[in-house]
Motif scaffolding. Structure first.
Motif, PDB file in Angstrom:
ATOM      1  N   ASN A  50       0.855  -1.185   0.000  1.00  0.00           N
ATOM      2  CA  ASN A  50       0.000   0.000   0.000  1.00  0.00           C
ATOM      3  C   ASN A  50       0.893   1.238   0.000  1.00  0.00           C
ATOM      4  O   ASN A  50       0.873   2.031   0.933  1.00  0.00           O
ATOM      5  CB  ASN A  50      -0.927  -0.027   1.215  1.00  0.00           C
ATOM      6  CG  ASN A  50      -2.117   0.877   1.039  1.00  0.00           C
ATOM      7  OD1 ASN A  50      -2.398   1.367  -0.044  1.00  0.00           O
ATOM      8  ND2 ASN A  50      -2.832   1.104   2.121  1.00  0.00           N
ATOM      9  N   LYS A  54      -3.294   3.749  -1.844  1.00  0.00           N
ATOM     10  CA  LYS A  54      -4.294   3.395  -2.848  1.00  0.00           C
ATOM     11  C   LYS A  54      -4.127   1.964  -3.342  1.00  0.00           C
ATOM     12  O   LYS A  54      -4.542   1.635  -4.440  1.00  0.00           O
ATOM     13  CB  LYS A  54      -4.216   4.371  -4.018  1.00  0.00           C
ATOM     14  CG  LYS A  54      -4.560   5.785  -3.616  1.00  0.00           C
ATOM     15  CD  LYS A  54      -4.450   6.729  -4.782  1.00  0.00           C
ATOM     16  CE  LYS A  54      -4.740   8.148  -4.305  1.00  0.00           C
ATOM     17  NZ  LYS A  54      -4.489   9.118  -5.370  1.00  0.00           N
ATOM     18  N   GLU A  56      -1.275   0.363  -4.100  1.00  0.00           N
ATOM     19  CA  GLU A  56      -0.135   0.113  -4.982  1.00  0.00           C
ATOM     20  C   GLU A  56       0.757  -0.948  -4.368  1.00  0.00           C
ATOM     21  O   GLU A  56       0.911  -1.014  -3.150  1.00  0.00           O
ATOM     22  CB  GLU A  56       0.700   1.376  -5.201  1.00  0.00           C
ATOM     23  CG  GLU A  56      -0.023   2.472  -5.906  1.00  0.00           C
ATOM     24  CD  GLU A  56      -0.749   3.401  -4.947  1.00  0.00           C
ATOM     25  OE1 GLU A  56      -0.844   3.072  -3.755  1.00  0.00           O
ATOM     26  OE2 GLU A  56      -1.236   4.443  -5.400  1.00  0.00           O
ATOM     27  N   ARG A  77      -0.130  -0.579  -9.949  1.00  0.00           N
ATOM     28  CA  ARG A  77      -1.010   0.480  -9.467  1.00  0.00           C
ATOM     29  C   ARG A  77      -2.445   0.162  -9.889  1.00  0.00           C
ATOM     30  O   ARG A  77      -2.805   0.306 -11.057  1.00  0.00           O
ATOM     31  CB  ARG A  77      -0.579   1.815 -10.060  1.00  0.00           C
ATOM     32  CG  ARG A  77      -1.411   2.956  -9.576  1.00  0.00           C
ATOM     33  CD  ARG A  77      -0.931   4.270 -10.148  1.00  0.00           C
ATOM     34  NE  ARG A  77      -1.973   5.247  -9.945  1.00  0.00           N
ATOM     35  CZ  ARG A  77      -2.400   6.082 -10.872  1.00  0.00           C
ATOM     36  NH1 ARG A  77      -1.851   6.077 -12.057  1.00  0.00           N
ATOM     37  NH2 ARG A  77      -3.351   6.922 -10.612  1.00  0.00           N
ATOM     38  N   ARG A  83     -11.845   0.934 -12.670  1.00  0.00           N
ATOM     39  CA  ARG A  83     -11.776   0.234 -11.390  1.00  0.00           C
ATOM     40  C   ARG A  83     -11.126  -1.148 -11.509  1.00  0.00           C
ATOM     41  O   ARG A  83     -10.428  -1.609 -10.621  1.00  0.00           O
ATOM     42  CB  ARG A  83     -13.190   0.108 -10.821  1.00  0.00           C
ATOM     43  CG  ARG A  83     -13.202  -0.050  -9.335  1.00  0.00           C
ATOM     44  CD  ARG A  83     -14.610   0.022  -8.798  1.00  0.00           C
ATOM     45  NE  ARG A  83     -14.881  -1.246  -8.181  1.00  0.00           N
ATOM     46  CZ  ARG A  83     -15.920  -2.006  -8.429  1.00  0.00           C
ATOM     47  NH1 ARG A  83     -16.823  -1.633  -9.286  1.00  0.00           N
ATOM     48  NH2 ARG A  83     -16.074  -3.137  -7.819  1.00  0.00           N
TER      49      ARG A  83
END
Length: 181
Positions: A50, A54, A56, A77, A83
């Motif tokens: 993270n 977000k 990643e 990412r 989405r």
């Protein structure tokens, strides 16, 4: 944790309070292996799941084997423009020392991964491979432009211990030589 909370307005309704705790965002792995083509080896990897809040995923790894060395880094990412889509970057430096040849090279990939359904996903994007290969009587410089396309189909009932379903992955990599010999 899930705990019931009685609703003060309706005696036929029970609200639920769900408390979620995030697991540690970083992982360190280490391992030992044996491969018939590379001999005994050790590896280590670090992962941050993270990176900027977000979801990643940044990974870095190192492999040392009898005839092979490798250093890799990758970034995933999620939520890139859609989405169900992720942006990918991968890079790997390799060194091989065998009886027949020695090779040192760098491979990079920059692409997109999209999940079409829970069972089917695909990824594609450009890549680049550069290597110096030395044989007993010759040296060769190789530069390739790659465009890997991969498709994954997974109907297994469990990631770690599947008892039902199946998995299929297909890959094709059109390649263009940039430097001859």
């Amino acid at each position: 944790a899930i705990e019931p909370v009685l609703s003060p307005n309706d005696e036929n309704t029970v609200d639920l309070r769900v408390t979620v705790t995030e697991r540690h965002a970083r992982t360190l792995r280490a391992g030992a292996n044996y491969r018939s083509d590379a001999g005994f080896g050790v590896s280590t990897a670090w992962e941050h799941r993270n990176l900027s809040g977000k979801g990643e995923r940044l990974t870095a790894g190192v492999l040392f084997a009898e005839t092979e060395r490798e250093v890799s880094v990758g970034l995933r990412r999620p939520g890139y423009n859609l989405r169900n889509q992720a942006l990918l970057f991968q890079s790997k430096w390799t060194y091989e020392e065998t009886d027949a040849y020695n090779s040192e090279g760098l491979t990079t990939f920059f692409g997109v991964e999209r999940e079409k359904t829970p069972e089917f996903s695909w990824r594609f994007g450009p890549g680049f491979r550069y290597a110096n290969v030395e044989q007993a009587t010759s040296k060769e410089e190789i530069a390739l432009l790659l465009f890997p396309i991969q498709a994954f189909w997974d109907t297994s009932d469990d990631d770690l211990h599947p008892k039902d379903g199946g998995r299929l992955s297909l890959e094709i990599t059109p390649t263009q030589e940039l430097i001859e010999g």
